[in-house]
Each structure stands twice: as structure tokens, then as C-alpha cells.
Design an enzyme around this catalytic site. Structure first.
Site, short mmCIF file in Angstrom:
data_model
loop_
_atom_site.label_atom_id
_atom_site.label_comp_id
_atom_site.label_asym_id
_atom_site.label_seq_id
_atom_site.Cartn_x
_atom_site.Cartn_y
_atom_site.Cartn_z
N GLY A 53 0.79 -1.11 -0.26
CA GLY A 53 -0.56 0.25 0.16
C GLY A 53 1.04 1.25 0.14
N CYS A 198 -4.48 -12.48 4.89
CA CYS A 198 -3.89 -14.32 4.14
C CYS A 198 -4.55 -14.62 5.26
CB CYS A 198 -2.72 -14.15 3.33
SG CYS A 198 -3.43 -15.39 1.65
N ASP A 337 -3.45 -3.39 6.35
CA ASP A 337 -3.21 -4.87 7.44
C ASP A 337 -3.18 -4.26 8.54
OD1 ASP A 337 -2.71 -6.48 5.61
OD2 ASP A 337 -1.20 -7.16 5.95
N CYS A 380 -8.59 -14.44 -1.95
CA CYS A 380 -7.71 -14.77 -1.30
C CYS A 380 -7.90 -16.14 -2.06
CB CYS A 380 -8.33 -15.57 -0.03
SG CYS A 380 -7.02 -16.78 0.85
#
Length: 451
Positions: A53, A198, A337, A380
Site C-alpha cells: 500500500g 491472508c 493490514d 484469497c
């Protein structure tokens, strides 16, 4: 994240892609000036973090002004989604790494230091080296923190045979070593009770290990156990159903509501608390292991978590789930995250957030209320064996948001190739340069513009 041959995304990166007036563009450029760049410690935009990011957004905004700083202590940038394949011995570790200097934009100032303190009331951050950096706008992209030490016996247990973890550059190689040296017995794979990045990765390595040991003749002498803190195999029922069936077919033993709290490397034992136990303290179960893949508890990094002005009750950066703007400080945005966005923490989620954050921050710079809305899209790709992949895509409501015009809950070789070969190239060549904001355009194309 999906490619399109000869697709130019430069147009999508410029101001016209925001569908705003020329007056709005001029106002943005006036606000986003280089006047403060004369002071080396003061910038229009400060990006904290050089991960997916942070690097991508610094590339986006560096094209509009020289007054951009990226604060990142690491000399290398890692594409961590590849580490599942690295740990399984399928991909070389070097394919997941690039020099940080090669992925950060040349027009931005790289502050090679670590932020240890945020002071949002004064619009400053302080680095480990004692440097104070002032900003007009702040993007927090610090990622997630691995807390191996919250499991008793770690990280010391990594010095013993049979123990590895795909979640750290320090220990992913130990997974490969343990996988190859395993000659049968109990193989244990874990998923902790905290949010993690994840959430499908802890079971991916189990499927790949199962395939590897089948090919090497070890599987018939082995028992594979997945100890998960969750109640189901996956958050989205469509994919949970197929993964449950795969576990049944392959004799993979799943233990729900189990959270590892201790490892005893001398006796090769792992201790799990039973999360739905009515007892206080909770009842525990101890099991022997010959192979152990560990997923650590995770949190927002300490520099964020310890700042009560920035975080929610659970310690995550407190941003609006639609706009990604901080709920308390209008000139701060968060991505990835470290945030409390109620979606799975993945690189594909970050890709979609990039476009939303870019548009909304530009509107805030122009004195306009942010209007772009993130729907929680994430994906995912769950590797279920060599050349097999279930490609899960979904939104905030845990509803499938699949890109391709076929059932992605089915194991497919094409999706395995997408995960292994295509997506990493998108990450390094498009996303980090600010040219990739997720597969929404392709979803529309495949569905002829229909939802």
C-alpha cells in the site's frame, strides 16, 4: 488482481480518471504544492510504510508533487503472498524480494528510518533516529506485526528441527527444510485467534505439504492436523464448503476452536486452548508433533497500537470502512493490514483500497468531502495442491465477488498459474507503480457490464 494484455493504465492514474472538473484539478494542484519541500522535514504527504500500500500510493502521489516522503526502515520490499510457495519449496525466495530503492518512486524522499511515535494533533511523526517529520496529509500503511513471542516457547522453538513459519523471512526457509526432512508422523498446522493477513495461507501450506508428501511416499505414514481458532474452514460459505470436502477426501484432520498457546520443543509437543471451553482458565489439549507450521498472533505495529488517539478498542487504526479516512483526524488515511477494515487482510484488498484512498484524499485536499466507497473487496487464492487453486473473491458482506465468468470455488490449474506466475508480475510491475487498482474493470467486461 488480473492482467490485460497491452492495457494502458496510465490514463487511470491521472486526474481525468477521477471524473472531476478542470477547476477541481487546479485546486488540487494548488493545495498539493511543493512550497513546503524547502523544509526537508516537512512534506505535503507523508507515507508511513513501504509495503504494497505504501509503495503504491507514494508512486501515485509522487507524480503530482515532489513534496512526498516515504518512511520505511527496510532495505528490501517483500511480496509476502509468494512465501506460501517458497515454504513449500516451489518458488525461490529471491523471486519475492526487490530492493526498496527500486520500488519506491524516485521523486519521493525516502526516509530510511522507523516511525516510533505519531502525534496527530500536531501533524508530526517521530522516527527511531529522533527525527521529527511534519505533514499536511498522512497515509498510514505500516502493515501488520508478527507476535511469535506471545506463544510460550517461541521464537526459540525455531532453532529445533521440524518447526517453520511462512509468515516471516526469518523462518520461511525453515518450513522448506522441515517439509523435506519429514519422514512421517504427526504434522500440525495452526491458525491463531487474532486477525491475521491472508487468513487462507495457514491451510494452503497444509494442502501443499499433503501433495509433496504424497509424491515422496511419506503421506501414507503421516497424519495431518489443522488446528484453527475458527468455527469453519473459511469465512465465505461457498468456499468453506469445498474446502471442507477437500479435507474429508484427503483425510486431513481439522480441529476447530483451537488456539496454540505453547510449544515444548524438547518433547515436541504443542499445547492448544479450547476456545469454546466453559472453564476458566480454558481447558487445554496437548499433542505431539513431528512437523509444525506456526502462524503467530498478529496485531497492528506497536507505534500505532499504543497511540490511543489513532486506534479502536482492539488496537487497529480506526478508519471509516467506506472512505478509509481516519474517524477522528480528517487529514489521515489508512490502508491495508494495520487498519480495522472488516475484510480479509490481503494484497488484493490493498489494490482496491489504493484507488479509493487516492480519490478521497485528493478530494480532501481540495476541501471536498470524500465520496468514493470501498466495498470490502478482497481475494484469497487458496492453493489446494500442486497445480490446483480455489480462487476466493468476496466483499464486506462475505458474498462472492468473482471476476471470471465461471465457478471459482472449483479447483483449477488456471487459477494456480494466476496465483503463482501472473499476480506477482502485476504486483511488481503495475501495482507498485500506481497502475493497478484491482480487477473491477475486468469483472464488468466479463459480465458485459452487469453486476
Amino acid at each position: 488482481m488480473f492482467p490485460l494484455a497491452n492495457f494502458s493504465i496510465e490514463a487511470a492514474a491521472n486526474f481525468r480518471s477521477l471524473n472531476v472538473s478542470s477547476r477541481f484539478v487546479r485546486e488540487c494542484r494548488q493545495r498539493f504544492s511543493t512550497s513546503r519541500s524547502l523544509n526537508a522535514d516537512s512534506y505535503d504527504v507523508v507515507v508511513v510504510g513501504g509495503g504494497a500500500g505504501g509503495a503504491s500510493l507514494s508512486s501515485v502521489f509522487a507524480k503530482k508533487s515532489k513534496s512526498v516522503a516515504v518512511i520505511e526502515p527496510n532495505a528490501e520490499h517483500y511480496y509476502q503472498p509468494l512465501w506460501t510457495l517458497v515454504g513449500a519449496g516451489i518458488v525461490n525466495y529471491n523471486k519475492s524480494v526487490r530492493p526498496m530503492a527500486a520500488v519506491l518512486p524516485k521523486r519521493a524522499t525516502w526516509v530510511k528510518d522507523k516511525v516510533v511515535e505519531f502525534n496527530p494533533k500536531n501533524n508530526t511523526v517521530t522516527t527511531e533516529g529522533g527525527k521529527q517529520i511534519k505533514y499536511e496529509y498522512l497515509i498510514v500503511a505500516v502493515g501488520i506485526q508478527m507476535n511469535y513471542n506471545q506463544i510460550k516457547g517461541f521464537p526459540e522453538a525455531f532453532e529445533t528441527p521440524g518447526v517453520g513459519s511462512n509468515y516471516s523471512k526469518l523462518y520461511v526457509g525453515k518450513t522448506t527444510e522441515a517439509l523435506r526432512r519429514f519422514k512421517g508422523g504427526n504434522a500440525i498446522f495452526t491458525l491463531p485467534s487474532t486477525p491475521i493477513n491472508c487468513r487462507g495461507a495457514p491451510q494452503k501450506i497444509m494442502y501443499l505439504a499433503d501433495a509433496y508428501w504424497t509424491n515422496t511416499g511419506v503421506r501414507s505414514k503421516s497424519q495431518l492436523h489443522f488446528y484453527t481458532s475458527q468455527e469453519t474452514m473459511f469465512d465465505v460459505k461457498k468456499y468453506a464448503d469445498v474446502l471442507t470436502e477437500i479435507c474429508t477426501q484427503r483425510n486431513l484432520n481439522v480441529h476447530f476452536k483451537r488456539n496454540m498457546i505453547e510449544v515444548k520443543p524438547d518433547t515436541q509437543e504443542a499445547v492448544f486452548e479450547i476456545l469454546d471451553s466453559p472453564e476458566t482458565p480454558k481447558e487445554t489439549v496437548t499433542t505431539h508433533y513431528d512437523f509444525l507450521h506456526v502462524v503467530p498472533p498478529m496485531s497492528a505495529p506497536d507505534c500505532v497500537r499504543h497511540n490511543k488517539d489513532l486506534v479502536d478498542a482492539a488496537g487497529w487504526l480506526d478508519v471509516d470502512k467506506d472512505t478509509l479516512q481516519h474517524k477522528k483526524f480528517a487529514n489521515i488515511f489508512g490502508i491495508g493490514d494495520c487498519t480495522n477494515l472488516p475484510t480479509s487482510k490481503t494484497g488484493s484488498a490493498v489494490a482496491c483500497q489504493i484507488g479509493i484512498l487516492q480519490k478521497n484524499l485528493m478530494q480532501v485536499m481540495a476541501g471536498v468531502k470524500p465520496t468514493s466507497v470501498y466495498n470490502g473487496y478482497t481475494s484469497c487464492p487458496i492453493l489446494t495442491g500442486h497445480n490446483k487453486c480455489v480462487f476466493a473473491e468476496f466483499d464486506y458482506d462475505k458474498q462472492p465477488a468473482e471476476t471470471f465468468p465461471f465457478n471459482q470455488a472449483k479447483e483449477r490449474r488456471t487459477m494456480y498459474i494466476m496465483k503463482k506466475n501472473v499476480i506477482p508480475k502485476i504486483h511488481f510491475h503495475l501495482m507498485l507503480n500506481g497502475y493497478w487498482q484491482g480487477p473491477a474493470i475486468f469483472r464488468k467486461i466479463f459480465r458485459l457490464g452487469m453486476a
